[in-house]
Design an enzyme around this catalytic site. Sequence first.
Site, PDB file in Angstrom:
ATOM      1  N   SER A   1      43.706  44.339  42.428  1.00 36.73           N
ATOM      2  CA  SER A   1      42.783  43.260  42.101  1.00 36.73           C
ATOM      3  C   SER A   1      41.565  43.800  41.365  1.00 36.73           C
ATOM      4  O   SER A   1      41.678  44.332  40.276  1.00 36.73           O
ATOM      5  CB  SER A   1      42.394  42.504  43.377  1.00 36.73           C
ATOM      6  OG  SER A   1      41.632  41.361  43.083  1.00 36.73           O
TER       7      SER A   1
ATOM      8  N   ASP B   1      39.727  38.309  37.119  1.00 36.38           N
ATOM      9  CA  ASP B   1      39.728  39.676  37.628  1.00 36.38           C
ATOM     10  C   ASP B   1      40.995  40.377  37.158  1.00 36.38           C
ATOM     11  O   ASP B   1      41.734  39.860  36.316  1.00 36.38           O
ATOM     12  CB  ASP B   1      39.626  39.659  39.152  1.00 36.38           C
ATOM     13  CG  ASP B   1      40.855  39.049  39.812  1.00 36.38           C
ATOM     14  OD1 ASP B   1      41.576  38.272  39.147  1.00 36.38           O
ATOM     15  OD2 ASP B   1      41.116  39.341  41.000  1.00 36.38           O
TER      16      ASP B   1
ATOM     17  N   ASP C   1      44.030  41.058  38.399  1.00 40.66           N
ATOM     18  CA  ASP C   1      45.381  40.512  38.556  1.00 40.66           C
ATOM     19  C   ASP C   1      45.448  39.016  38.288  1.00 40.66           C
ATOM     20  O   ASP C   1      46.460  38.379  38.575  1.00 40.66           O
ATOM     21  CB  ASP C   1      45.961  40.850  39.932  1.00 40.66           C
ATOM     22  CG  ASP C   1      45.270  40.131  41.076  1.00 40.66           C
ATOM     23  OD1 ASP C   1      44.030  40.056  41.044  1.00 40.66           O
ATOM     24  OD2 ASP C   1      45.951  39.672  42.007  1.00 40.66           O
TER      25      ASP C   1
ATOM     26  N   ASP D   1      43.969  36.273  39.511  1.00 39.35           N
ATOM     27  CA  ASP D   1      43.967  35.211  40.522  1.00 39.35           C
ATOM     28  C   ASP D   1      42.558  34.720  40.850  1.00 39.35           C
ATOM     29  O   ASP D   1      42.386  33.793  41.634  1.00 39.35           O
ATOM     30  CB  ASP D   1      44.693  35.647  41.796  1.00 39.35           C
ATOM     31  CG  ASP D   1      43.984  36.749  42.574  1.00 39.35           C
ATOM     32  OD1 ASP D   1      43.039  37.374  42.033  1.00 39.35           O
ATOM     33  OD2 ASP D   1      44.377  37.000  43.735  1.00 39.35           O
TER      34      ASP D   1
END
Length: 468
Positions: A107, A243, A245, A247
Amino acid sequence: MNTKSVIQASGIAFGTSGARGLVADFTPEVCAAFSIAFAQSIKSEFAFNTMAIAIDNRPSSFDIAKACAAGLKQLNIDVVYYGVVPTPALAYTAMQDNMPCIMVTGSHIPFDRNGLKFYRPDGEITKQDEQAILSADFDFADLNLADISLPISDKAKEAYTTRYTHLFNEETLAGKRVGIYEHSSAGRDIYKSLFEQLGAEVICLGRSDEFIPIDTEAVSDEDKQRAKDWVSKYRLDMLFSTDGDGDRPLLAGEDGEWLRGDILGLLCSQALSIEALATPVSCNTAIELSGSFKTVTRTKIGSPYVIEAFADLNKTFSKVAGFEANGGYLLASDFEFNGKALKALPTRDAVLPALIVATMGDSIAGLLKCLPQRFTASDRLKDFATEKSRVLIAELSENPNALLESLGLGKAKSVCKTDGLRLTAETGDIVHLRPSGNAPELRCYVESNSEKASLNLMTSAFNFINSK
């Protein structure tokens, strides 16, 4: 080798969302142990012989994916590999195909760390599922990574794009100039096409070949200035980013100011006519003050806790959703929007709230004026040991007025220990401290009646902490 012993010795631990740790600790054996333990822990509930895997743009992610696939191969589980895609794209596609999946991502944390997120065929795992993975006890053989081939399928990219383009027509964003801050986001090769298919003129900005750990709850001063400069230079109506990834969203309007994630979630929920919300205790109290929802359930911080709250809400309400302070939006119910079917996606998503707000007709500044004027700020103290955070919070829990009085806020009106220590002062100001769930950091969240007051309050809170 044994899954339980390998995982216990690895130094890898579950945080607020997924297992996280240093790249050096994600050895092939550790990755295989996690994937085997996950598959074995859910096999009594689901029948499957295929699992999907995707990755973010971290240098270490592909090798971790190969090791996970090697572990699954020992269980005769085939792997569908979607390459670099956003976490919600992987989760959504796997759910439609009724298969479990693993996302390799750290992340927003630095590139020397990484992580694994696990999804059952019905969505993101819960804290109970995490414990089942950690306690799984299965033997496995030495790995043969040379036999692992991961050809890329574009299905997740296509399914995720279609999920949103079908909700609107091709002229929905006509006349709008949308900037995409690409950096190293896992979704950077999707977003341009998606917004263009809805009629927007898209300008791609800030693409990076190196991984950039964007934290949507602690945006750097450099990225704040970038947003203002880009919006001004390119005359943007909206600037969108995520961010690492994909999400957690970042969205700025025509003034170049990044929206707080919980305010974006509130606007999206109002537009979707959501009836019941689950949201962490750290989110802005404008949610309740808006009077827009039949009920609001406050949870611990982390998407698994939000998802756990959905079970009860779905028994009573037909339109249930949740979001976090980082902006990740979780849709718990299937329902119609714009006369089209919108399927549940009970994991954090960055695209839905951004698109909904972009299509609401008014400017973002205009939308914000209609909300209760409560302002939050958040930041973190890096390299602050988790144990040190816990000791500090325990001390302040014994005497919560010590912190508030030092900040000139008087005494505590209420004390909440749902997650860390959240103090509401007699003045209405809020100070919330908690250890990070995935890094040696102390998180601080504050809320006040003006943006300036919230920023000053956060600075004063950190000064107090550093003086201890």
